[in-house]
Design an enzyme around this catalytic site. Structure first.
Site, PDB file in Angstrom:
ATOM      1  N   GLU A  17      -1.482  -1.108  -4.931  1.00 53.06           N
ATOM      2  CA  GLU A  17      -2.779  -0.629  -5.248  1.00 53.06           C
ATOM      3  C   GLU A  17      -2.482   0.262  -6.365  1.00 53.06           C
ATOM      4  O   GLU A  17      -1.671   0.985  -6.587  1.00 53.06           O
ATOM      5  CB  GLU A  17      -3.145  -0.006  -3.915  1.00 53.06           C
TER       6      GLU A  17
ATOM      7  N   ASP B  49       0.986  -1.100   0.054  1.00 51.97           N
ATOM      8  CA  ASP B  49      -0.105   0.065  -0.332  1.00 51.97           C
ATOM      9  C   ASP B  49       0.985   1.236  -0.030  1.00 51.97           C
ATOM     10  O   ASP B  49       1.519   1.602   1.124  1.00 51.97           O
ATOM     11  CB  ASP B  49      -0.943   0.007   1.214  1.00 51.97           C
TER      12      ASP B  49
ATOM     13  N   ASP C 131      -2.234   0.749   7.561  1.00 53.55           N
ATOM     14  CA  ASP C 131      -1.468   0.728   6.184  1.00 53.55           C
ATOM     15  C   ASP C 131      -1.156  -0.648   6.182  1.00 53.55           C
ATOM     16  O   ASP C 131      -0.980  -1.136   4.968  1.00 53.55           O
ATOM     17  CB  ASP C 131      -0.444   1.734   6.242  1.00 53.55           C
TER      18      ASP C 131
END
Length: 187
Positions: free
Chosen positions: A67, A8, A139
């Protein structure tokens, strides 16, 4: 068996999550955050790159999932996020890892069951799916969710095609990894 590294990306905090998938069984290996603070941007990018390269050398993942970029309200923030994402992808590519990209909506749909889930729901489901004692930091949970999303997508494509090969080896990989989201559902 496949080891998946999910990332991420962020210009200040980059989450990572590493899982091992054996058939339908998923094991948690590691997760955490690469915190770069208030350094100049070039130094932040270097720390992200080197930290991911170290994780790749240590855990030897077979797959890398990240992502996709979303459109932020602030163009400067979007640019910094894109740079952090770019060095993460280069770190994986330098190690010969196939790179798979998923939208935030796809990740939430795969892990929570609805594309509009909030961070607390993602943390809860990651904890439940992986059997963790406590919720991972936000996160890190997002990165683990990205890895889980890739695992689910990979298994779905394998079931549809009738083979047990990794997603990156399948001809449909590009279409499956992008997926289509309509009405909150993968299509």
């Amino acid at each position: 068996m496949a080891i998946i590294l999910g990332v991420d990306p962020g210009s200040r905090i980059t989450g990572y999550g590493i899982i091992r998938v054996t058939g339908r069984h998923t094991d948690y290996l590691d997760s955490g955050c690469i915190r770069v603070g208030e350094r100049p941007m070039a130094e932040r990018l270097q720390v992200i790159f080197q930290s991911l390269a170290t994780l790749i050398a240590e855990f030897r993942p077979d797959e890398f999932a990240i992502e996709q970029v979303f459109m932020a309200r602030n163009p400067d923030s979007a640019l910094k996020l894109g740079q952090a994402r770019g060095v993460a992808i280069v770190s994986a590519a330098n190690s010969g890892l196939p790179v798979h990209e998923y939208s935030a909506r796809q990740v939430k749909q795969a892990v929570v069951g609805k594309g509009g889930a909030d961070k607390a729901q993602v943390q809860h489901m990651v904890q439940a799916i992986l059997g963790l004692d406590r919720k991972p930091q936000a996160d890190a949970a997002d990165a683990l969710a990205i890895a889980l999303c890739h695992s689910h997508m990979s298994q779905s494509v394998a079931r549809l095609s009738g083979v047990g090969r990794p997603l990156s080896e399948l001809p449909e990989a590009g279409v499956a990894a992008r997926g289509r989201v309509r009405g909150g559902r993968m299509r």
